[in-house]
Write a protein that holds these residues in place. Structure first.
Motif, short mmCIF file in Angstrom:
data_model
loop_
_atom_site.label_atom_id
_atom_site.label_comp_id
_atom_site.label_asym_id
_atom_site.label_seq_id
_atom_site.Cartn_x
_atom_site.Cartn_y
_atom_site.Cartn_z
N VAL A 119 0.87 -1.17 0.00
CA VAL A 119 0.00 0.00 0.00
C VAL A 119 0.92 1.22 0.00
N ARG A 120 0.61 2.19 -0.84
CA ARG A 120 1.43 3.39 -0.86
C ARG A 120 0.54 4.62 -0.71
N ARG A 121 1.20 5.76 -0.63
CA ARG A 121 0.44 7.01 -0.47
C ARG A 121 0.43 7.74 -1.79
N PHE A 153 -4.65 6.65 0.07
CA PHE A 153 -3.86 5.42 -0.07
C PHE A 153 -4.15 4.83 -1.43
N ALA A 154 -3.17 4.08 -1.94
CA ALA A 154 -3.37 3.42 -3.23
C ALA A 154 -2.65 2.07 -3.24
N VAL A 155 -3.22 1.13 -3.99
CA VAL A 155 -2.56 -0.14 -4.26
C VAL A 155 -2.59 -0.31 -5.77
N ASP A 156 -1.44 -0.57 -6.36
CA ASP A 156 -1.32 -0.61 -7.82
C ASP A 156 -1.96 0.66 -8.40
N GLU A 157 -2.92 0.51 -9.27
CA GLU A 157 -3.48 1.72 -9.90
C GLU A 157 -4.82 2.15 -9.30
N LYS A 158 -5.15 1.58 -8.14
CA LYS A 158 -6.46 1.90 -7.55
C LYS A 158 -6.30 2.59 -6.19
N ALA A 159 -7.25 3.44 -5.89
CA ALA A 159 -7.31 4.01 -4.54
C ALA A 159 -7.65 2.89 -3.55
C1 LIG Z 1 -3.46 9.53 -7.48
O1 LIG Z 1 -3.97 10.81 -7.26
C2 LIG Z 1 -4.30 11.52 -8.40
C3 LIG Z 1 -4.69 12.92 -7.99
O2 LIG Z 1 -5.71 12.89 -7.03
C4 LIG Z 1 -5.41 10.80 -9.15
O3 LIG Z 1 -5.75 11.48 -10.32
C5 LIG Z 1 -4.96 9.40 -9.48
O4 LIG Z 1 -6.00 8.67 -10.05
C6 LIG Z 1 -4.48 8.68 -8.21
N1 LIG Z 1 -3.93 7.39 -8.53
C7 LIG Z 1 -4.23 6.29 -7.84
C8 LIG Z 1 -3.55 5.06 -8.26
O5 LIG Z 1 -5.01 6.30 -6.91
#
Ligand SMILES: *[C@@H]1O[C@H](CO)[C@@H](O)[C@H](O)[C@H]1NC(C)=O
Ligand SMILES: *[C@@H]1O[C@H](CO)[C@@H](O)[C@H](O)[C@H]1NC(C)=O
Length: 437
Positions: free
Chosen positions: A48-50, A55-61
């Motif tokens: 999990v990253r910031r 927070f996000a994992v791979d390409e998803k929030a």
């Molecule tokens: C990361 O944050 C940006 C800006 O809010 C957003 O457009 C993007 O979809 C986010 N990426 C992920 C993987 O959550």
């Protein structure tokens, strides 16, 4: 939370002989995963990253619906109680929960992980290894807490006693945990051993294991001997930097309750439950701003803060409390804010289980609204869930989800709407999405 004092002393005697005979089988069965389907949830290979205030994992929030079970390591030590760990993760996974917060410490008490500074009980370490592997099997990530400000499972008081035993750290205050150089070294040595531990079941070092969502330095730190907040602030800066010097993979937080301290703006001080909460030596904004910290944590206990007030007043108050901290995440900190403990006491006058449903739902709604608007409210973690048969671990806040069908549904509903939000049309590619569809 002041809970977590419950320690189950096993009945020694015949029972322990029997347990001993079966121990090796029990462990083997566990290690090989003979029971239960062993699968590797695809999402668990990434950390999990910031991503800004989320927070996000791979390409998803990644929005968190999670729970506290502080007792997992303790229960994983003995053969007779070990099944509770798996049962708890099964229940959590069935409700779509994705993060469990638990103690990765037990300093000097029964089933201690750390027996004395730098001396560890390998048997208990293996129990923590099991907890991590079992979480991974169920697609659950762990928020691992490294110490306790309170006395349960040792806490800072135990560190201070150890120092006294060695003739150092002779200040009479328990807060020497924060300011004494020798005790700081004890704690850093502890951090290093935990972070670099190689799990005996999967060979992965803790610092390299994506099953761990994040580290938490200490549960609910207060340093009342220095109300200026400088002592705790310096301790946080030093420890956060140290954790990151060893482990750059994982996110890090403090474990704060969330009170605003002396250098906070006046309008924020007004959000504290009462004026004296600014004198505890902690300061939510100042502490959370430390650059090595990835997110802020907040606890939510209206029963202790608004004693004697009715449910409506408490709900109104906590709504203000949550919204204020989410705003801090967005505007001041630019970091996610996680509500890492919340609960409603069953010792309240006229308590009814329906009150808890209403209270939980109000918190879930605030988190969901924040997520929908892309704001900093990153999730909420219930205090606390148990499995049946753990009476000794009950506190005013404990729930066995299977015994509370309406609560069970409510929690699952929150998991599902959050995963729908983060996965959108890709929902069914996710294990949790399948659970919810
Ligand atoms: C990361 O944050 C940006 C800006 O809010 C957003 O457009 C993007 O979809 C986010 N990426 C992920 C993987 O959550
Ligand atoms: C240290 O903590 C213990 C346990 O909370 C308490 O009994 C004791 O009074 C404390 N000592 C001081 C000097 O505050």
């Amino acid at each position: 939370m002041r809970a977590g004092n419950g320690v189950l002393y096993p009945v020694l005697g015949l029972a322990s002989c029997v347990a001993f005979v079966y121990l090796s089988f029990g462990d083997l069965d566990w290690d090989l995963g003979i029971h239960g389907k062993v699968e590797e949830p695809e999402t668990m290979r990434s950390f999990v990253r910031r991503n800004g205030t989320q927070f996000a994992v791979d390409e998803k929030a990644f929005y968190i619906n999670g729970w506290n079970s502080y007792w997992l390591m303790d229960q994983a030590v003995e053969d007779f109680s070990r099944h509770r760990v798996r049962a708890m993760f099964q229940t959590g996974a069935a409700m779509g929960l994705t993060v469990c917060r638990t103690w990765a410490f037990n300093d000097g008490t029964y089933n201690a992980l750390q027996l004395s500074p730098g001396r560890f009980n390998e048997r208990v370490f293996k129990a923590l290894d099991r907890v991590i592997v079992e979480a991974q099997r169920h697609g659950i990530r762990l928020l691992l807490c490294l110490a306790n400000n309170l006395e349960a499972y040792g806490g800072k008081t135990q560190y201070v006693k150890w120092a006294w035993d060695q003739g150092i750290g002779l200040s009479p205050s328990n807060d020497s945990f924060f300011f004494d150089a020798s005790i700081r070294r004890y704690f850093k040595a502890y951090i290093k051993v935990i972070l670099t531990r190689r799990n005996h079941l999967n060979g992965i070092r803790y610092k390299d294991d994506p099953t761990i969502f994040a580290w938490e330095l200490i549960n609910e730190p207060r340093c009342m001997t220095d109300a200026s907040g400088d002592t705790l602030q310096e301790w946080i800066e030093e420890m956060a930097e140290y954790v990151k010097s060893i482990d750059k993979n994982h996110l890090l937080t403090v474990g704060l309750e969330g009170f605003y301290g002396p250098v906070s703006p006046l309008e924020k001080l007004g959000v504290n439950p009462a004026p004296w909460f600014s004198t505890l030596g902690s300061d939510f904004l100042r502490n959370s701003r430390v650059s090595h910290l990835d997110f802020a944590s907040v606890h939510v206990y209206p029963d202790q803060w608004k004693v004697g007030k009715g449910l409506k007043k408490k709900m109104k108050y906590i709504s203000k409390w949550l919204v204020s901290h989410i705003e801090d995440g967005d505007k001041e900190l630019k970091k996610p804010v996680l509500f890492a403990e919340f609960g409603l006491s069953d010792k309240n006058k006229d308590f009814d289980h329906a009150h808890r449903d209403v209270f939980y739902e109000s918190i879930f709604d605030i988190v969901y609204e924040s997520a929908k608007e892309g704001r900093a409210g990153a999730g909420a973690i219930v205090w606390q869930l148990l499995v049946a048969g753990m009476e000794d671990y009950k506190d005013d806040f404990a729930i066995v989800p299977e015994e509370r069908p309406s609560m069970y549904r409510l929690i699952k509903k929150q998991s599902c709407r959050l995963v729908k939000l983060s996965h959108g049309k890709d929902l069914l590619e996710n294990k949790l999405g399948k659970l919810c569809s």
